[in-house]
Design a protein around this motif. Structure first.
Motif, mmCIF file in Angstrom:
data_model
loop_
_atom_site.group_PDB
_atom_site.id
_atom_site.type_symbol
_atom_site.label_atom_id
_atom_site.label_comp_id
_atom_site.label_asym_id
_atom_site.label_seq_id
_atom_site.Cartn_x
_atom_site.Cartn_y
_atom_site.Cartn_z
ATOM 1 N N VAL A 381 0.861 -1.017 0.081
ATOM 2 C CA VAL A 381 -0.040 0.227 0.178
ATOM 3 C C VAL A 381 0.937 1.125 -0.123
ATOM 4 N N ARG A 382 0.555 2.033 -0.706
ATOM 5 C CA ARG A 382 1.654 3.355 -0.952
ATOM 6 C C ARG A 382 1.057 4.467 0.019
ATOM 7 N N GLU A 383 2.081 5.109 0.546
ATOM 8 C CA GLU A 383 1.950 6.158 1.544
ATOM 9 C C GLU A 383 1.255 7.450 0.797
ATOM 10 N N GLU A 384 -0.287 7.793 1.065
ATOM 11 C CA GLU A 384 -0.963 8.622 0.379
ATOM 12 C C GLU A 384 -0.684 9.789 1.195
ATOM 13 N N ASN A 385 -0.288 10.008 2.392
ATOM 14 C CA ASN A 385 -0.258 11.320 3.054
ATOM 15 C C ASN A 385 1.016 12.232 2.819
ATOM 16 N N TYR A 386 0.703 13.560 2.278
ATOM 17 C CA TYR A 386 1.975 14.196 1.699
ATOM 18 C C TYR A 386 2.865 14.502 2.765
ATOM 19 N N ASP A 402 13.585 15.381 -8.461
ATOM 20 C CA ASP A 402 13.245 13.832 -9.015
ATOM 21 C C ASP A 402 11.825 13.681 -8.556
ATOM 22 N N MET A 403 11.253 14.379 -7.546
ATOM 23 C CA MET A 403 9.944 14.144 -6.728
ATOM 24 C C MET A 403 8.661 15.024 -7.027
ATOM 25 N N TRP A 404 9.139 16.294 -7.432
ATOM 26 C CA TRP A 404 7.947 17.018 -7.237
ATOM 27 C C TRP A 404 6.644 16.613 -7.832
ATOM 28 N N TRP A 405 6.752 15.921 -8.985
ATOM 29 C CA TRP A 405 5.664 15.765 -9.874
ATOM 30 C C TRP A 405 4.907 14.274 -9.106
ATOM 31 N N TYR A 406 5.651 13.589 -8.537
ATOM 32 C CA TYR A 406 5.071 12.330 -7.786
ATOM 33 C C TYR A 406 4.156 12.988 -6.409
ATOM 34 N N LEU A 407 4.976 13.743 -5.835
ATOM 35 C CA LEU A 407 4.327 14.563 -4.617
ATOM 36 C C LEU A 407 3.051 15.426 -5.112
ATOM 37 N N ASP A 408 2.799 15.748 -6.429
ATOM 38 C CA ASP A 408 1.620 16.349 -6.828
ATOM 39 C C ASP A 408 0.490 15.309 -6.566
ATOM 40 N N ARG A 410 -0.335 13.644 -4.133
ATOM 41 C CA ARG A 410 -0.780 13.694 -2.949
ATOM 42 C C ARG A 410 -1.211 15.173 -2.205
ATOM 43 N N ARG A 411 -0.797 15.982 -3.436
ATOM 44 C CA ARG A 411 -1.364 17.497 -3.028
ATOM 45 C C ARG A 411 -2.914 17.574 -3.816
ATOM 46 N N PHE A 412 -2.859 16.993 -4.728
ATOM 47 C CA PHE A 412 -3.863 17.249 -5.786
ATOM 48 C C PHE A 412 -4.923 16.116 -5.780
ATOM 49 N N GLY A 413 -5.697 16.066 -4.630
ATOM 50 C CA GLY A 413 -6.844 14.791 -4.653
ATOM 51 C C GLY A 413 -6.243 13.565 -4.185
ATOM 52 N N THR A 414 -5.352 13.424 -3.007
ATOM 53 C CA THR A 414 -4.676 12.251 -3.051
ATOM 54 C C THR A 414 -5.897 11.104 -2.685
ATOM 55 N N CYS A 415 -5.359 9.757 -2.792
ATOM 56 C CA CYS A 415 -6.134 8.588 -2.358
ATOM 57 C C CYS A 415 -5.601 7.542 -1.940
ATOM 58 N N PRO A 416 -6.050 6.550 -1.070
ATOM 59 C CA PRO A 416 -5.604 5.421 -0.813
ATOM 60 C C PRO A 416 -5.170 4.527 -1.964
ATOM 61 N N HIS A 417 -3.836 3.991 -2.247
ATOM 62 C CA HIS A 417 -3.810 3.392 -3.404
ATOM 63 C C HIS A 417 -2.614 2.292 -3.126
#
Length: 452
Positions: A381-386, A402-408, A410-417
């Motif tokens: 399970v991936r960590e969805e909390n920013y 390298d990570m800014w786009w991946y962190l987005d 979690r900023r724009f409508g994060t969800c459990p996944h």
């Protein structure tokens, strides 16, 4: 039409075993030598390519149900005397040196047909379950696993590298304007797909510049990586078990002749082991409990080459002990120590206790362990909390560039996944009973080896 496996000659009759690659079974061609040119028949040897016209009849001999009584023979290609795949016992190491010809052997024909069927099973499973096939890039500027063992991609002149004032290579004039490499995983981009399409899977080549010569590692290999929105740990384990059973069932239903050949020639317990996977529920085992079981075994006199204290990454020998000796069935191990797993795994709130001693934080990682193989699937399970994910990135020193786009995500409508990765070649190892991963891919890429 096909390639000659064997040609037995006599004055009265010739027998040719012909194979076109579509099945493990040869067709026997019966030749009356009086009807054909003797010099032409002499040229038909193991490895030569011929076409035959004749009458298909019931075979009076044992070993085949039918045979072809030859009326016309066309010799498409003779085969030189130094053909490397003569009909005699060849070692797998020898055949790797002649990988361009080993595909014509019975063993490798069987393996490659099974490989094709497993690819079909994978696509069919995900299509039937509502997943979308998602193509992630092979060229990347990020290191998904954080291991740093990546093949660099560049158009720079390696004999005249431009460097900055700090002495580091300046990539501003490179093709992409930055340092790029071949990907080790499509997972991070796959998460972007899952947060848009709900459920996706990738299936493509991945690359790892790990200087490893073990029977379980390749530098170029294929990965299947599903990623699913709104999935929890139990659902993820259900998906892993259902998926792997579907693939094994597909092999038993669609590759029976090839499996029976491999069961006879390579691994006499193969079919029984495959059927056993379908007939049992996988054990779901907490890492901490697994460590306690291993330590009890050591106290009872069991010897392992590598240590297995809480916090250690389990070696293959530990995984196989749990699967093959202790439980005698596949195991899904969960809740690994955070420090030995990737930064993106969801962190557990509860602190585990091993043999009465409190330990460190764990994560919701899942490894599916199989007999003869060890780990065949790794997921989480991936960590969805920013904030938590940001803390892991900073704590592990992963460059933010390298990570800014991946962190987005979690900023724009994060969800459990969550999701997992299955090494395709490890699946083929299990399904075929082969012992070396270099023998389940047509042209293996390993340290110092990039032939053909």
């Amino acid at each position: 039409m096909g390639w000659v496996r064997t040609h037995r000659s006599s004055k009265a009759v010739d027998f040719i075993q012909l194979n076109d690659g579509s099945t493990i079974k040869n067709i026997q061609v019966v030749v009356d030598p009086a009807k054909f040119d003797a010099e032409m028949l002499k040229q038909i040897n193991t490895g030569s390519c011929i076409g035959v016209k004749g009458t298909l009849v019931e075979s009076p001999a044992q070993g085949q149900a039918s045979e072809v009584q030859a009326e016309e023979i066309t010799l498409f290609g003779t085969c030189a005397a130094d053909y490397p795949m003569q009909k005699k016992g060849q070692s797998f190491e020898y055949m790797r040196e002649h990988a361009h010809m080993r595909l014509r052997t019975n063993t490798f024909g069987a393996v490659m047909r099974i490989r094709h069927n497993m690819a079909m099973a994978i696509h069919t499973y995900f299509h039937e379950h509502g997943f979308y096939y998602f193509h992630t890039p092979l060229i990347t500027a990020s290191d998904c696993e954080g291991a740093g063992q990546m093949f660099q991609v560049t158009t720079k002149n390696l004999y005249d590298l431009k460097k900055g004032e700090d002495g580091k290579i300046d990539y501003s004039d490179d093709f992409f304007g930055k340092q790029t490499s071949l990907t080790v995983s499509g997972q991070l981009e796959g998460e972007l797909g899952a947060t848009a399409l709900g459920a996706i899977y990738t299936f493509g080549p991945t690359f790892r510049a790990e200087n490893s010569n073990t029977p379980r590692h390749l530098a170029e290999f294929w990965m299947i990586e599903p990623e699913v929105a709104f999935i929890d740990l139990d659902d993820l384990m259900d998906l892993e078990e259902d998926f792997i059973k579907y693939c094994v069932r597909w092999a038993l239903d669609n590759c029976r002749d090839d499996l029976e050949f491999l069961n006879k020639m390579i691994d006499k317990g193969l079919i029984e082991r495959l059927e056993g996977v379908l007939q049992t529920e996988f054990v779901r085992l907490d890492y901490t409990k697994g460590i306690e079981i291993l330590q009890e075994a050591i106290q009872g006199g069991r010897k392992f080459e590598f240590p297995c204290n809480w916090g250690d990454d389990l070696a293959s020998e530990h995984e196989r002990y749990l699967v093959e000796e202790y439980f005698k069935k596949p195991v899904i191990m969960t809740h690994y120590p955070k420090k030995i797993k990737a930064f993106y795994m969801k962190i557990d709130e509860e602190i585990p206790t091993c043999n009465g001693v409190p330990q460190e934080q764990t994560v919701q990682g899942t490894d599916v362990l199989f007999p003869s193989i060890g780990e065949i699937i790794g997921g989480s399970v991936r960590e969805e909390n920013y904030d938590k994910l940001m803390g892991e990135i900073e704590g592990r020193g992963i460059p933010m560039k390298d990570m800014w786009w991946y962190l987005d995500t979690r900023r724009f409508g994060t969800c459990p996944h969550g999701g997992f990765g299955l090494g395709f070649e490890r699946l083929i190892l299990f399904v075929t009973g082969m012992q070396n991963i270099r023998d389940v891919i047509p042209f293996p890429r390993t340290p110092k080896t990039a032939e053909f």
